[in-house]
Design a protein around this motif. Structure first.
Motif, PDB file in Angstrom:
ATOM      1  N   TYR A  79       0.831  -1.206   0.000  1.00  0.00           N
ATOM      2  CA  TYR A  79       0.000   0.000   0.000  1.00  0.00           C
ATOM      3  C   TYR A  79       0.864   1.253   0.000  1.00  0.00           C
ATOM      4  O   TYR A  79       0.678   2.152  -0.822  1.00  0.00           O
ATOM      5  CB  TYR A  79      -0.961   0.026   1.195  1.00  0.00           C
ATOM      6  CG  TYR A  79      -1.618   1.374   1.325  1.00  0.00           C
ATOM      7  CD1 TYR A  79      -2.610   1.751   0.431  1.00  0.00           C
ATOM      8  CD2 TYR A  79      -1.194   2.299   2.270  1.00  0.00           C
ATOM      9  CE1 TYR A  79      -3.181   3.012   0.505  1.00  0.00           C
ATOM     10  CE2 TYR A  79      -1.758   3.553   2.346  1.00  0.00           C
ATOM     11  CZ  TYR A  79      -2.755   3.905   1.457  1.00  0.00           C
ATOM     12  OH  TYR A  79      -3.310   5.165   1.520  1.00  0.00           O
ATOM     13  N   SER A  82       2.866   1.636  -3.291  1.00  0.00           N
ATOM     14  CA  SER A  82       2.025   1.934  -4.451  1.00  0.00           C
ATOM     15  C   SER A  82       1.422   3.329  -4.372  1.00  0.00           C
ATOM     16  O   SER A  82       1.419   4.066  -5.362  1.00  0.00           O
ATOM     17  CB  SER A  82       0.931   0.876  -4.627  1.00  0.00           C
ATOM     18  OG  SER A  82       0.057   0.843  -3.520  1.00  0.00           O
ATOM     19  N   PHE A  98      -9.912   4.408  -4.984  1.00  0.00           N
ATOM     20  CA  PHE A  98      -9.793   3.026  -5.442  1.00  0.00           C
ATOM     21  C   PHE A  98      -9.339   2.096  -4.330  1.00  0.00           C
ATOM     22  O   PHE A  98      -9.738   0.927  -4.283  1.00  0.00           O
ATOM     23  CB  PHE A  98      -8.899   2.936  -6.686  1.00  0.00           C
ATOM     24  CG  PHE A  98      -9.643   3.347  -7.921  1.00  0.00           C
ATOM     25  CD1 PHE A  98     -10.497   2.464  -8.558  1.00  0.00           C
ATOM     26  CD2 PHE A  98      -9.526   4.629  -8.418  1.00  0.00           C
ATOM     27  CE1 PHE A  98     -11.217   2.844  -9.684  1.00  0.00           C
ATOM     28  CE2 PHE A  98     -10.237   5.030  -9.542  1.00  0.00           C
ATOM     29  CZ  PHE A  98     -11.087   4.137 -10.180  1.00  0.00           C
ATOM     30  N   VAL A  99      -8.534   2.600  -3.401  1.00  0.00           N
ATOM     31  CA  VAL A  99      -8.185   1.824  -2.214  1.00  0.00           C
ATOM     32  C   VAL A  99      -9.466   1.524  -1.433  1.00  0.00           C
ATOM     33  O   VAL A  99      -9.687   0.396  -0.984  1.00  0.00           O
ATOM     34  CB  VAL A  99      -7.160   2.576  -1.338  1.00  0.00           C
ATOM     35  CG1 VAL A  99      -7.054   1.965   0.055  1.00  0.00           C
ATOM     36  CG2 VAL A  99      -5.797   2.601  -2.014  1.00  0.00           C
ATOM     37  N   LEU A 101     -12.502   1.297  -2.563  1.00  0.00           N
ATOM     38  CA  LEU A 101     -13.274   0.304  -3.291  1.00  0.00           C
ATOM     39  C   LEU A 101     -12.736  -1.106  -3.012  1.00  0.00           C
ATOM     40  O   LEU A 101     -13.502  -2.034  -2.733  1.00  0.00           O
ATOM     41  CB  LEU A 101     -13.213   0.613  -4.791  1.00  0.00           C
ATOM     42  CG  LEU A 101     -14.209  -0.081  -5.696  1.00  0.00           C
ATOM     43  CD1 LEU A 101     -15.634   0.178  -5.259  1.00  0.00           C
ATOM     44  CD2 LEU A 101     -13.999   0.389  -7.124  1.00  0.00           C
ATOM     45  N   GLY A 102     -11.415  -1.251  -3.046  1.00  0.00           N
ATOM     46  CA  GLY A 102     -10.812  -2.541  -2.715  1.00  0.00           C
ATOM     47  C   GLY A 102     -11.105  -2.955  -1.286  1.00  0.00           C
ATOM     48  O   GLY A 102     -11.353  -4.135  -0.997  1.00  0.00           O
ATOM     49  N   GLN A 103     -11.100  -1.986  -0.365  1.00  0.00           N
ATOM     50  CA  GLN A 103     -11.396  -2.286   1.037  1.00  0.00           C
ATOM     51  C   GLN A 103     -12.830  -2.776   1.199  1.00  0.00           C
ATOM     52  O   GLN A 103     -13.085  -3.687   1.991  1.00  0.00           O
ATOM     53  CB  GLN A 103     -11.170  -1.052   1.899  1.00  0.00           C
ATOM     54  CG  GLN A 103      -9.710  -0.714   2.088  1.00  0.00           C
ATOM     55  CD  GLN A 103      -9.527   0.581   2.860  1.00  0.00           C
ATOM     56  OE1 GLN A 103     -10.329   1.503   2.761  1.00  0.00           O
ATOM     57  NE2 GLN A 103      -8.443   0.655   3.625  1.00  0.00           N
ATOM     58  N   PHE A 105     -14.708  -4.439  -0.935  1.00  0.00           N
ATOM     59  CA  PHE A 105     -14.844  -5.809  -1.421  1.00  0.00           C
ATOM     60  C   PHE A 105     -14.114  -6.812  -0.513  1.00  0.00           C
ATOM     61  O   PHE A 105     -14.669  -7.849  -0.164  1.00  0.00           O
ATOM     62  CB  PHE A 105     -14.342  -5.927  -2.860  1.00  0.00           C
ATOM     63  CG  PHE A 105     -15.188  -5.157  -3.838  1.00  0.00           C
ATOM     64  CD1 PHE A 105     -16.569  -5.207  -3.808  1.00  0.00           C
ATOM     65  CD2 PHE A 105     -14.588  -4.357  -4.791  1.00  0.00           C
ATOM     66  CE1 PHE A 105     -17.352  -4.493  -4.700  1.00  0.00           C
ATOM     67  CE2 PHE A 105     -15.358  -3.636  -5.693  1.00  0.00           C
ATOM     68  CZ  PHE A 105     -16.745  -3.700  -5.655  1.00  0.00           C
ATOM     69  N   SER A 106     -12.891  -6.492  -0.125  1.00  0.00           N
ATOM     70  CA  SER A 106     -12.153  -7.450   0.695  1.00  0.00           C
ATOM     71  C   SER A 106     -12.739  -7.541   2.102  1.00  0.00           C
ATOM     72  O   SER A 106     -12.799  -8.639   2.676  1.00  0.00           O
ATOM     73  CB  SER A 106     -10.658  -7.112   0.737  1.00  0.00           C
ATOM     74  OG  SER A 106     -10.431  -5.895   1.390  1.00  0.00           O
ATOM     75  N   ALA A 135     -19.889   1.631  -3.210  1.00  0.00           N
ATOM     76  CA  ALA A 135     -19.066   1.500  -4.417  1.00  0.00           C
ATOM     77  C   ALA A 135     -19.551   2.472  -5.493  1.00  0.00           C
ATOM     78  O   ALA A 135     -18.738   3.097  -6.189  1.00  0.00           O
ATOM     79  CB  ALA A 135     -19.099   0.057  -4.923  1.00  0.00           C
ATOM     80  N   TRP A 139     -17.562   5.499  -7.388  1.00  0.00           N
ATOM     81  CA  TRP A 139     -17.588   5.704  -8.834  1.00  0.00           C
ATOM     82  C   TRP A 139     -18.029   7.123  -9.187  1.00  0.00           C
ATOM     83  O   TRP A 139     -17.437   7.785 -10.028  1.00  0.00           O
ATOM     84  CB  TRP A 139     -18.519   4.678  -9.495  1.00  0.00           C
ATOM     85  CG  TRP A 139     -18.579   4.846 -10.984  1.00  0.00           C
ATOM     86  CD1 TRP A 139     -17.678   4.413 -11.902  1.00  0.00           C
ATOM     87  CD2 TRP A 139     -19.609   5.516 -11.707  1.00  0.00           C
ATOM     88  NE1 TRP A 139     -18.068   4.782 -13.149  1.00  0.00           N
ATOM     89  CE2 TRP A 139     -19.259   5.453 -13.068  1.00  0.00           C
ATOM     90  CE3 TRP A 139     -20.788   6.166 -11.343  1.00  0.00           C
ATOM     91  CZ2 TRP A 139     -20.038   6.008 -14.064  1.00  0.00           C
ATOM     92  CZ3 TRP A 139     -21.566   6.708 -12.348  1.00  0.00           C
ATOM     93  CH2 TRP A 139     -21.194   6.627 -13.677  1.00  0.00           C
TER      94      TRP A 139
END
Length: 144
Positions: A79, A82, A98-99, A101-103, A105-106, A135, A139
């Motif tokens: 993290y 990047s 975007f981090v 968004l990933g959080q 989902f995970s 989400a 977007w």
């Protein structure tokens, strides 16, 4: 519970601050990797101070700990590296959105399956709708 929520809110506030500050440090130094290394040195120093203040509790259990539980350090490094590389080119907001968004989902997967000993919280239709709404909000923020 409100205290936990407040601390996590502060942690959430810190993520974009970390991204912006470390990205700026990487630009200033001309090396995102050097900026990340400095960040980890400061973090390690502070963590060791708090560990000493709490009597080094937990270290006695280190030898028997499953090795896959140390992967958290790799994820933190990924993290930080990047975001330090990408935020100056992509924007702090874009990177953090975007981090996020990933959080979403995970976190849903971890909670649903109770991965790594997490409290199980099944992905209900209501919860999936809430995550989808969040989400969609991420977007929407990306629309210029």
């Amino acid at each position: 519970m409100a205290g936990y929520a407040f601390v996590m809110l502060l942690a959430g506030i810190g993520i974009p601050l970390l991204a912006a500050i470390n990205a700026a440090l990487g630009v200033r130094l001309g090396s995102p990797v050097a900026a990340a290394a400095i960040l980890f040195c400061v973090a390690l120093t502070l963590a060791l101070i708090v560990l000493a203040m709490t009597g080094f509790r937990g270290l006695q259990n280190l030898p028997g700990t499953p090795k896959h539980l140390f992967l958290g350090g790799a994820f933190v490094a990924f993290y930080v590296l990047s975001v330090t590389f990408i935020a100056p080119k992509f924007g702090v907001g874009n990177a953090v959105f975007f981090v996020l968004l990933g959080q979403l989902f995970s976190a849903a997967a971890i909670d649903h399956f109770g991965l790594f000993g997490a409290q199980v919280s099944p992905l209900s239709l209501t919860r999936a709708a809430g995550i989808s709404l969040m989400a969609a909000g991420v977007w929407v923020t990306q629309q210029v």
